[in-house]
Design an enzyme around this catalytic site. Structure first.
Site, PDB file in Angstrom:
ATOM      1  CG  ASN A  71      -1.887  -1.073   1.357  1.00 28.93           C
ATOM      2  OD1 ASN A  71      -2.254  -1.470   2.454  1.00 28.93           O
ATOM      3  ND2 ASN A  71      -2.334  -1.609   0.230  1.00 28.93           N
ATOM      4  NE  ARG A  74      -2.846   1.837  -3.946  1.00 29.73           N
ATOM      5  CZ  ARG A  74      -2.446   0.653  -3.532  1.00 29.73           C
ATOM      6  NH1 ARG A  74      -1.151   0.363  -3.530  1.00 29.73           N
ATOM      7  NH2 ARG A  74      -3.302  -0.251  -3.109  1.00 29.73           N
ATOM      8  CG  ASP A 131     -10.685  -0.803  -3.186  1.00 31.42           C
ATOM      9  OD1 ASP A 131     -11.807  -1.099  -2.696  1.00 31.42           O
ATOM     10  OD2 ASP A 131      -9.633  -1.381  -2.842  1.00 31.42           O
ATOM     11  CG  ASN A 132     -15.793  -2.025  -3.330  1.00 30.94           C
ATOM     12  OD1 ASN A 132     -17.022  -2.032  -3.209  1.00 30.94           O
ATOM     13  ND2 ASN A 132     -14.993  -1.657  -2.330  1.00 30.94           N
ATOM     14  CB  CYS A 189      -4.994  -0.732  -7.148  1.00 31.71           C
ATOM     15  SG  CYS A 189      -5.740   0.877  -7.460  1.00 31.71           S
ATOM     16  CB  CYS A 327      -4.365 -14.446  -6.335  1.00 36.19           C
ATOM     17  SG  CYS A 327      -5.947 -13.949  -5.603  1.00 36.19           S
TER      18      CYS A 327
END
Length: 369
Positions: A71, A74, A131-132, A189, A327
Site C-alpha cells: 500500500n 501510494r 476501490d469497488n 489496483c 492469489c
C-alpha cells in the site's frame, strides 16, 4: 474546532482566509463541518490530511482494512511502522500529528447497507474513496436518501476521475453509470496496478470539491466529471444530466448482488486446504499471481501461471486433476476459477483470502506483503 479561542489557529489558516471570496466566514464553516471519508487507502491518504490541514472540524474515517507493505507507494498517510495496523486508526494518528484540533472519528468497520444510513446521519458531506463498485453505488444511494452531497473519485493504472453526486441539486452517480460494469472487466489496483501520483491528483480534486461545497465558494462538479490521464498530462471534462427514466432511490439494496458479485462457489478456506494437504489429497496448487509476488512468498509445489496468461497456459494442464487456484487476497483466483470451469476443469476451487489468509491462519513463516 473554535477559531476564536486560539490566535494560533487564526494564523494557521491566514493563507487561505485571505483568498478572494474565502474569508473568515468560509473558515468558520470548515471548522463546523463534519465530513465522512470512505476509505483510508490511495485516495483517502490525500483527502484526509488535506481536509485536516484546511481546518475541517470533524472527520470520520470508515475502513475495516489493515495496512500492507504494497500500500505504501501510494497510501502516504501510513508508514512502514503501520504495516499490520488498522488503516482508520493509522490515518487518525496521522491527522493528530497534522493538527490536534480536528476531531477524528475512527470507524474500523466495513460500510454496508445495514449501517450506511446510520453513519451518514452524523455528517454534512461524504467523500467516497473506495476501490469497488458495490461501495460506490451504496455510497451514492445512502447519500441520496440522507439528503447530503457525495464527492467521489476512482483511479486505475495511469488515470482517474472525480465528480460530485448531489441528488437535491443535480445528477448523481447512477445517472452517469446506470449499471455496473461486468465483474472483472475493470482492473483493480491489485491486478492492474496504479501510478501513485494519480491517487494524489484525484484525491486533491476530491478534497477541493469538498472544501468548495462546505464553504460555498466556486462551482462544484455537479453534472460534470473531471478525468485525468497521467501519460499525456491532460484533463478532460464530461457533462451529463439526470436520467428522467431512472427509478427513484427509496431504499438500500444488496450491492454485491447488484454488481454481479454474488458469493463464489468453489471456495476453499485456508484451514480446509491445510487439512487436505496434510491428509495427502492429490491436487494441483495453481498460483495466478505475478512472478515477483511468487518470489516473495508461495505455497510449496505450486504451479505459477499469472492470471493474464492463464487462458493460454491451460492446454498444459489435466482437466481431470483437482486444482486449487490462489492469489494474494482471493480476488484474482475467483477470475481464474471462472476461466478454469469455462474450459472444462470441473474439479477446480480457489483459496479464500489467498496466500495472505494462509500466512495469517496457517503458516506465519510465509511472508505477507
Amino acid at each position: 474546532m473554535q477559531l476564536s479561542s486560539s490566535p494560533g489557529l487564526t494564523a494557521r489558516f491566514s493563507r487561505q482566509v485571505i483568498l478572494p471570496g474565502f474569508g473568515t466566514e468560509a473558515q468558520h464553516r470548515l471548522a463546523a463541518a463534519r465530513v465522512l471519508v470512505i476509505g483510508a487507502g490511495g485516495l483517502g491518504s490525500t483527502v484526509i490530511p488535506a481536509l485536516a490541514a484546511a481546518g475541517v472540524g470533524t472527520i470520520g474515517i470508515v475502513d475495516d482494512d489493515t495496512v500492507e507493505l504494497s500500500n505504501l507507494h501510494r497510501q502516504h498517510i501510513h508508514s512502514v511502522a503501520d504495516v499490520g495496523r488498522g488503516k482508520a486508526q493509522s490515518a487518525a494518528e496521522s491527522v493528530a500529528a497534522i493538527t490536534p484540533d480536528t476531531m477524528v472519528v475512527v470507524l474500523a468497520r466495513r460500510l454496508v447497507s445495514g449501517n450506511a444510513l446510520e453513519l451518514f446521519a452524523d455528517y454534512d458531506l461524504v467523500i467516497d474513496g473506495s476501490d469497488n463498485f458495490p461501495t460506490r453505488y451504496l455510497a451514492n444511494d445512502a447519500a441520496t436518501l440522507s439528503g447530503i452531497p457525495l464527492v467521489w473519485g476512482a483511479v486505475a493504472q495511469y488515470g482517474g476521475q472525480a465528480g460530485v453526486a448531489w441528488a437535491e441539486r443535480g445528477p448523481q452517480y447512477r445517472d452517469l453509470f446506470p449499471a455496473p460494469p461486468p465483474p472483472g472487466s475493470v482492473l483493480s489496483c491489485e491486478v492492474g496496478g496504479v501510478l501513485p501520483t494519480v491517487c494524489a491528483t484525484i484525491g486533491s480534486i476530491m478534497a477541493t470539491e469538498a472544501i468548495k461545497i462546505l464553504t460555498g465558494i466556486g462551482t462544484p462538479l455537479i453534472g460534470r466529471v473531471t478525468t485525468f490521464d497521467a501519460l499525456s498530462g491532460s484533463f478532460r471534462e464530461l457533462s451529463y444530466e439526470r436520467d428522467p427514466s431512472a427509478a427513484p432511490i427509496d431504499h438500500l439494496i444488496d450491492y454485491d448482488l447488484f454488481c454481479g458479485l454474488a458469493p463464489a462457489t468453489g471456495e476453499l478456506s485456508a484451514q480446509e486446504l491445510a487439512t487436505e494437504l496434510e491428509t495427502g489429497v492429490p491436487l494441483t496448487l495453481l498460483d495466478v499471481r505475478e512472478p515477483w509476488e511468487a518470489e516473495i512468498a508461495s505455497l510449496p509445489g505450486a504451479v505459477l501461471i499469472p492470471l493474464g496468461t492463464l487462458e493460454g497456459g491451460l492446454a498444459t494442464m489435466d482437466t481431470d486433476a483437482p486444482i486449487v487456484a490462489y492469489c494474494h487476497h482471493g480476488i484474482r483466483s475467483v477470475r481464474a476459477l471462472e476461466l478454469l470451469r469455462a474450459h472444462g476443469f470441473t474439479d477446480a476451487r480457489h483459496l479464500e483470502g489467498g496466500i495472505d489468509a494462509w500466512s495469517r491462519l496457517i503458516d506465519p513463516t510465509v511472508a505477507r506483503y
